[in-house]
Write a protein that holds these residues in place. Structure first.
Motif, short mmCIF file in Angstrom:
data_model
loop_
_atom_site.label_atom_id
_atom_site.label_comp_id
_atom_site.label_asym_id
_atom_site.label_seq_id
_atom_site.Cartn_x
_atom_site.Cartn_y
_atom_site.Cartn_z
N MET A 1 0.85 -1.20 0.00
CA MET A 1 0.00 0.00 0.00
C MET A 1 0.87 1.24 0.00
SD MET A 1 -2.86 1.11 2.82
CE MET A 1 -3.73 2.67 2.69
N THR A 2 0.55 2.18 -0.87
CA THR A 2 1.31 3.43 -0.92
C THR A 2 0.57 4.52 -0.15
OG1 THR A 2 0.20 4.04 -2.99
CG2 THR A 2 2.31 2.85 -3.16
N ILE A 3 1.31 5.54 0.21
CA ILE A 3 0.74 6.65 0.97
C ILE A 3 1.39 7.94 0.47
CG2 ILE A 3 2.45 6.44 2.82
CD1 ILE A 3 0.28 7.27 4.80
N SER A 4 0.63 9.00 0.39
CA SER A 4 1.17 10.29 -0.03
C SER A 4 1.71 11.04 1.18
CB SER A 4 0.09 11.12 -0.72
OG SER A 4 -0.89 11.54 0.23
N TYR A 5 2.46 12.10 0.90
CA TYR A 5 2.97 12.91 2.01
C TYR A 5 1.82 13.54 2.79
CZ TYR A 5 7.25 12.65 -0.82
OH TYR A 5 8.32 12.21 -1.55
N GLU A 6 0.77 13.96 2.09
CA GLU A 6 -0.37 14.57 2.77
C GLU A 6 -1.10 13.55 3.63
OE1 GLU A 6 -2.53 16.32 -0.46
OE2 GLU A 6 -1.54 18.26 -0.21
N GLN A 7 -1.21 12.32 3.14
CA GLN A 7 -1.84 11.26 3.93
C GLN A 7 -1.00 10.91 5.15
OE1 GLN A 7 -2.14 8.44 0.73
NE2 GLN A 7 -4.35 8.77 0.47
N LEU A 8 0.31 10.93 4.97
CA LEU A 8 1.22 10.70 6.09
C LEU A 8 1.00 11.76 7.17
CD1 LEU A 8 3.71 9.54 7.57
CD2 LEU A 8 5.14 10.89 6.02
N TYR A 9 0.93 13.01 6.75
CA TYR A 9 0.68 14.11 7.69
C TYR A 9 -0.65 13.90 8.41
CZ TYR A 9 -0.76 18.69 9.37
OH TYR A 9 -1.22 19.71 10.16
N SER A 10 -1.68 13.57 7.65
CA SER A 10 -3.02 13.42 8.24
C SER A 10 -3.06 12.30 9.27
CB SER A 10 -4.05 13.15 7.14
OG SER A 10 -4.18 14.26 6.29
N ARG A 11 -2.41 11.20 8.98
CA ARG A 11 -2.40 10.09 9.92
C ARG A 11 -1.68 10.48 11.22
NH1 ARG A 11 -2.25 3.96 8.03
NH2 ARG A 11 -3.66 4.05 6.23
N LEU A 12 -0.56 11.13 11.09
CA LEU A 12 0.18 11.54 12.28
C LEU A 12 -0.61 12.56 13.08
CD1 LEU A 12 3.81 11.85 10.85
CD2 LEU A 12 2.85 9.98 12.20
N ILE A 171 3.33 19.06 -1.59
CA ILE A 171 2.37 19.56 -0.61
C ILE A 171 2.23 21.07 -0.75
CG2 ILE A 171 1.88 19.89 1.85
CD1 ILE A 171 3.34 17.38 2.47
N SER A 172 1.02 21.53 -0.91
CA SER A 172 0.77 22.98 -0.92
C SER A 172 0.48 23.39 0.52
CB SER A 172 -0.39 23.33 -1.85
OG SER A 172 -1.54 22.59 -1.48
#
Length: 213
Positions: A1-12, A171-172
């Protein structure tokens, strides 16, 4: 499973919540702390900050000799070198009359170049100051970020600026987002993504490639 930088931020963020960083009472304390934490942990830097706390005013630090300052910050390690770096930083800050608001008026890249011209101020230290004091939106690359991104499975550039540019281009983000992102990565590295990882309960375990150094 891949994850984007924005998704990484959201999870954290969902896991740890807002961090309200940087852990300092004043802008000057933050900037001095950013120098003291070089090549050591925050616990040692904090001990040094407590010693120098009565002098955490520009004119007071300026009045100290380099040797006097070095003895105060001894707990941070490399104290003679760091004392010289703090003094060099103060010389630069004085050109802005120790006025944070005046510094903020300058262009981000110009400020970054000026900070990097100060003896002993590297990219990570300069960017921490730019983000947390001078409100310039950028991604701070530290060892925690490198460790977490690598273990998840991202193939990041080896250079500091290359790593930073890749994240920023994807990421914007504004100042607040980058502020939180850096602090969240530090928190995650302390709790789960340690040198010896603690994968149980990790909010990223299902998307992590679990690559080890």
């Amino acid at each position: 499973m891949t994850i984007s930088y924005e998704q990484l931020y959201s999870r954290l963020f969902d896991c740890y919540g807002p961090q309200n960083w940087w852990p300092a009472e004043t802008p000057l304390e933050m900037m001095v702390g950013a120098i003291l934490v070089q090549n050591t942990n925050w616990r040692n830097a904090e001990k040094a900050l407590l010693n120098v706390e009565p002098y955490l005013f520009p004119e007071s630090l300026e009045s100290l000799t380099t040797d006097e300052l070095a003895q105060m910050i001894r707990p941070s390690g490399f104290f003679n070198i760091k004392a010289k770096r703090i003094k060099a930083f103060l010389e630069w800050f004085k050109t802005y009359h120790y006025d944070v608001e005046r510094v903020k008026e300058s262009d981000k890249q110009q400020l970054r170049n000026e900070l990097l011209d100060i003896n002993g101020i590297g990219r990570e230290t300069a960017d921490a100051m730019l983000l947390y004091v001078f409100a310039k939106p950028l991604f701070v690359v530290d060892n925690y970020a490198r460790r977490i991104f690598y273990r998840i499975g991202f193939d990041m550039p080896t250079t500091y600026d290359g790593f930073q540019n890749q994240v920023e281009n994807a990421i914007s983000g504004d100042v607040q987002l980058f502020n939180e992102f850096h602090a969240l990565l530090v928190e995650h590295a302390k709790i789960h993504c340690r040198k010896t990882p603690v994968c149980q309960g990790c909010p990223l375990v299902d998307v992590c490639a679990r690559r080890l150094d």
